[in-house]
Scaffold this motif. Structure first.
Motif, short mmCIF file in Angstrom:
data_model
loop_
_atom_site.label_atom_id
_atom_site.label_comp_id
_atom_site.label_asym_id
_atom_site.label_seq_id
_atom_site.Cartn_x
_atom_site.Cartn_y
_atom_site.Cartn_z
N SER A 79 0.80 -1.23 0.00
CA SER A 79 0.00 0.00 0.00
C SER A 79 0.84 1.28 0.00
O SER A 79 0.54 2.21 -0.76
N PRO A 80 1.87 1.41 0.85
CA PRO A 80 2.66 2.66 0.81
C PRO A 80 3.32 2.89 -0.54
O PRO A 80 3.40 4.04 -1.01
N LEU A 81 3.78 1.82 -1.18
CA LEU A 81 4.41 1.97 -2.49
C LEU A 81 3.38 2.41 -3.53
O LEU A 81 3.64 3.33 -4.32
N LEU A 82 2.21 1.79 -3.52
CA LEU A 82 1.18 2.15 -4.49
C LEU A 82 0.69 3.58 -4.27
O LEU A 82 0.37 4.29 -5.23
N SER A 83 0.62 4.00 -3.02
CA SER A 83 0.19 5.37 -2.75
C SER A 83 1.19 6.37 -3.31
O SER A 83 0.82 7.42 -3.84
N ASN A 84 2.47 6.05 -3.20
CA ASN A 84 3.49 6.94 -3.75
C ASN A 84 3.48 6.94 -5.27
O ASN A 84 3.80 7.95 -5.90
N VAL A 85 3.13 5.80 -5.86
CA VAL A 85 2.99 5.74 -7.32
C VAL A 85 1.89 6.71 -7.77
O VAL A 85 2.06 7.47 -8.73
#
Length: 307
Positions: A79-85
């Motif tokens: 989730s944190p990675l996808l939010s930054n994407v």
């Protein structure tokens, strides 16, 4: 790093802040928009399919399964990675417009030189976020303000006599710390002093480490004074009976006359503010017993940060 960068911008004259708050960000991410962004870079269909399955995997609410048609699962490693994407699209838009900004996860501040520019940026960036990214800007919490009106990642800003801005813990962060310290030093809590001091050390070192770049010496000294008093109250209560209290005070150097306070019927706080208790349970003795103060730990980590 985010706070250091924001200070650089403020002290370069960009001292109007557009503080954008995204409403329930992790719960409102649009899956189709996110997958479209990922598809521009990732060519492996299996990877894209796996990410889509992660997004729609659903959640358990109590004992009931609920589908997830929007949002990213909170607590998931991805989730944190996808939010930054997703928010990288916002970064690119801000960079393309030549705006100065600092973003950490879904907290984003934009720095401009005037109130009119701030109002213009707030309108246009809100439109971009909602129309292009499909996210919702929280109109109630988003604001335009001067540095002393803004809370960013738990920090606030103050200005010295020369007009230079520096970081401080925001008043809400300080109040929250005080509440936690109060909960850990309540005298009715039936745990050992060693366990209590251990929990205090964990809270204090973690909090000070996070805010170590801030200027907060006076604030911490004030909190430490209150903390020591509450620890003295805890110790006084744990001594329980007058005979034990008298013996303990004498052992710590109190005279027979001053140790008679052990038989006083006054309240805990009144007694623990007395010169006799302060002379017996000195600051040094409390530290030797295991009390880590905010000021002492701050002196260690702040000197390292600023050296």
């Amino acid at each position: 790093m985010a706070i250091v960068k924001s200070l650089e911008l403020l002290n370069d004259g960009y001292d109007w802040i557009v503080d954008i708050d995204l409403e329930r960000f992790f719960d409102t991410v649009n899956h189709d928009r996110l997958m479209n962004i990922l598809h521009r870079t990732i060519e492996d269909g299996d990877v894209l399919s796996l990410i889509r399955k992660f997004l729609v995997s659903g959640v358990m609410v109590g004992e009931t399964y609920e589908e997830t048609t929007v949002g990213t699962p909170q607590g998931g490693n991805l989730s944190p990675l996808l939010s930054n994407v997703m928010l990288n699209e916002l970064d690119k838009e801000l960079e393309a417009r030549g705006l100065n900004f600092v973003r950490y996860a879904d907290d984003c501040n934009i720095f401009v030189r005037s109130e009119k520019a701030a109002e213009r940026v707030m309108r246009s960036i809100t439109d971009f976020i909602e129309r292009k990214l499909g996210l919702k800007v929280n109109a109630t919490k988003s604001q335009i303000g001067r540095p002393n009106q803004i809370k960013f990642l738990g920090f606030g800003y103050a200005e010295d006599d020369g007009g230079k801005y520096y970081a401080v813990p925001h008043s809400k962060s300080v109040d929250k710390l005080k509440r936690k310290l109060k909960a850990l030093t309540i005298r009715k809590w039936g745990i050992s002093l060693d366990e209590r001091l251990k929990k205090l050390k964990e809270l204090i070192t973690g909090w000070v480490n996070y805010f170590r770049i801030a200027e907060m010496g006076r604030t911490l000294s004030s909190i430490d004074g209150r903390l020591r008093m509450r620890i003295r109250v805890v110790i006084w209560k744990q001594w329980k009976v007058p005979k034990k209290r008298y013996k303990s005070l004498r052992k710590l150097g109190a005279t027979p006359y001053s140790a008679r306070i052990a038989y006083s019927g006054k309240g805990y706080q009144v007694i623990c503010k007395s010169p006799t208790i302060h002379a017996a349970l000195t600051n040094k003795r409390l530290e030797q017993r295991g009390l880590v103060t905010l000021s002492s730990h701050y002196a260690k980590v702040h000197s390292i940060t600023t050296s």
